[in-house]
Design an enzyme around this catalytic site. Structure first.
Site, mmCIF file in Angstrom:
data_model
loop_
_atom_site.group_PDB
_atom_site.id
_atom_site.type_symbol
_atom_site.label_atom_id
_atom_site.label_comp_id
_atom_site.label_asym_id
_atom_site.label_seq_id
_atom_site.Cartn_x
_atom_site.Cartn_y
_atom_site.Cartn_z
ATOM 1 N N ASN A 1 0.870 -1.175 0.000
ATOM 2 C CA ASN A 1 0.000 0.000 0.000
ATOM 3 C C ASN A 1 0.909 1.228 0.000
ATOM 4 O O ASN A 1 1.470 1.592 1.022
ATOM 5 C CB ASN A 1 -0.891 -0.037 1.251
ATOM 6 C CG ASN A 1 -1.719 1.229 1.410
ATOM 7 O OD1 ASN A 1 -1.790 2.057 0.500
ATOM 8 N ND2 ASN A 1 -2.336 1.394 2.573
ATOM 9 N N LYS B 1 0.217 4.322 -0.399
ATOM 10 C CA LYS B 1 -0.364 5.540 0.187
ATOM 11 C C LYS B 1 -0.060 6.759 -0.696
ATOM 12 O O LYS B 1 -0.078 6.636 -1.913
ATOM 13 C CB LYS B 1 0.120 5.718 1.633
ATOM 14 C CG LYS B 1 -0.118 4.449 2.455
ATOM 15 C CD LYS B 1 0.088 4.637 3.928
ATOM 16 C CE LYS B 1 -0.154 3.306 4.636
ATOM 17 N NZ LYS B 1 -0.098 3.437 6.089
ATOM 18 N N HIS C 1 -9.531 1.597 4.655
ATOM 19 C CA HIS C 1 -8.258 1.725 5.378
ATOM 20 C C HIS C 1 -8.455 2.706 6.540
ATOM 21 O O HIS C 1 -9.212 3.674 6.413
ATOM 22 C CB HIS C 1 -7.165 2.228 4.429
ATOM 23 C CG HIS C 1 -5.810 2.184 5.047
ATOM 24 N ND1 HIS C 1 -5.371 3.148 5.921
ATOM 25 C CD2 HIS C 1 -4.811 1.271 4.966
ATOM 26 C CE1 HIS C 1 -4.156 2.838 6.338
ATOM 27 N NE2 HIS C 1 -3.789 1.698 5.776
ATOM 28 N N GLU D 1 -6.799 5.089 7.554
ATOM 29 C CA GLU D 1 -6.533 6.488 7.215
ATOM 30 C C GLU D 1 -7.717 7.114 6.473
ATOM 31 O O GLU D 1 -7.973 8.308 6.591
ATOM 32 C CB GLU D 1 -5.223 6.587 6.413
ATOM 33 C CG GLU D 1 -4.018 6.356 7.330
ATOM 34 C CD GLU D 1 -2.804 5.728 6.666
ATOM 35 O OE1 GLU D 1 -2.746 5.682 5.424
ATOM 36 O OE2 GLU D 1 -1.910 5.259 7.410
ATOM 37 N N GLU E 1 -5.671 -4.541 10.473
ATOM 38 C CA GLU E 1 -4.620 -3.545 10.674
ATOM 39 C C GLU E 1 -4.861 -2.780 11.977
ATOM 40 O O GLU E 1 -5.610 -1.800 11.979
ATOM 41 C CB GLU E 1 -4.604 -2.560 9.504
ATOM 42 C CG GLU E 1 -4.350 -3.215 8.164
ATOM 43 C CD GLU E 1 -3.746 -2.232 7.180
ATOM 44 O OE1 GLU E 1 -2.637 -2.486 6.712
ATOM 45 O OE2 GLU E 1 -4.367 -1.185 6.911
ATOM 46 N N GLY F 1 2.414 2.371 10.672
ATOM 47 C CA GLY F 1 3.406 3.426 10.506
ATOM 48 C C GLY F 1 4.104 3.829 11.797
ATOM 49 O O GLY F 1 4.773 4.852 11.849
ATOM 50 N N SER G 1 3.239 -2.025 10.305
ATOM 51 C CA SER G 1 4.693 -2.127 10.529
ATOM 52 C C SER G 1 5.258 -3.516 10.249
ATOM 53 O O SER G 1 6.158 -3.983 10.949
ATOM 54 C CB SER G 1 5.055 -1.670 11.943
ATOM 55 O OG SER G 1 4.659 -0.319 12.132
#
Ligand code: PGA
Length: 249
Positions: A9, A11, A95, A97, A167, A173, A212
């Site tokens: 991904n 991003k 996701h 985000e 996730e 991250g 991560s």
């Protein structure tokens, strides 16, 4: 046997030049593993190029989101049909985000997933708890609710054509990964939840871990019985790291 999927991904990373460089490095490196489907998910503007560069290779291309609408007056949206015409076969949906910065809800994710499936795209439906939710002991409640709502109305066949990604928000991250045991516990729980709709389809459903993941911890995570691959952010932007994870399968 469930399919293993290693998905990158990207991003908000990947100009045309960067896309060309990274995909070329993957194709020239040892990014092929017969045990895994390898997938890259660059930003919209790079999808066509990514699909062209990977055409006829072992690498598939996914988008990071799509519109819940088919067409019309929806400024800046990108439709399932548009993705299909450039050679995209997967789409990441929900996701964290998108949920955090764009207010996406389980209900919207469910609508997008149904549209993706109707159009022949494979949705990668993301779920995950925040650190506060985990510390309050609410992980199962949160994940259970997200699964119920995002796959609401799914038939067994729709589950068979989907992918789920677990996730944990606190691991994305941050460099802080869930331990293999922690992740396994949630993956098993997700599979049991999906089995309430259809147990055979749940057994065949790839459930990816994201947060991560890197070459150093991929082996431990991927060797868990209910972890069927990874959705990788940061480490998918360096060919050597992404290849390291592909090799860990
Ligand atoms: P990360 O991101 O690997 O950089 O933690 C994973 C993701 O958000 O999909």
């Amino acid at each position: 046997m469930r399919r293993t999927i290693i998905a990158g991904n990207w991003k908000l990373n990947g100009t045309i030049q960067e896309t060309e460089d990274l995909i070329t490095a993957l194709l020239n490196g040892e990014s092929k593993n017969d045990k895994a489907t390898v997938l890259v998910c660059p930003p919209y503007t790079s999808l066509q190029l990514a699909a062209k560069l990977t055409s006829g290779t072992h690498i598939a291309v996914g988008a990071q989101d799509m519109s819940a609408q088919e067409k019309g007056a929806y400024t800046a949206e990108v439709s399932a049909d548009m993705l299909l015409t450039v050679g995209v076969t997967y789409v990441i949906l929900g996701h964290s985000e998108r949920r955090q910065y764009h207010g996406e809800t389980d209900r919207l994710v469910n609508k997008k997933a149904k549209l993706a499936l109707a159009k022949g795209l494979t949705p990668i439906i993301c779920v995950g708890e925040t650190i506060d939710q985990r510390e309050a002991g609410d992980t199962d409640k949160v994940i259970g609710g997200q699964i119920e709502e995002t796959i609401s109305g799914f038939t067994a066949d729709m589950i068979r054509r989907s992918v789920i990604a677990y996730e944990p928000v606190w691991a994305i991250g941050t460099g802080q990964t869930a331990t293999p045991e922690m992740a396994q516990e949630v993956h098993k729980f997700i599979r049991e939840k999906v089995a309430a709709t259809d147990s055979e389809a749940a057994e065949a459903l790839p459930i990816l871990y994201g947060g991560s993941m890197k070459p150093g911890n991929a082996d431990g995570l991927l060797s868990q019985p209910d972890i069927d691959g990874g959705l990788i952010g940061g480490a998918s932007l360096k060919a050597a790291d992404f290849i390291g994870i592909i090799k860990a399968v």
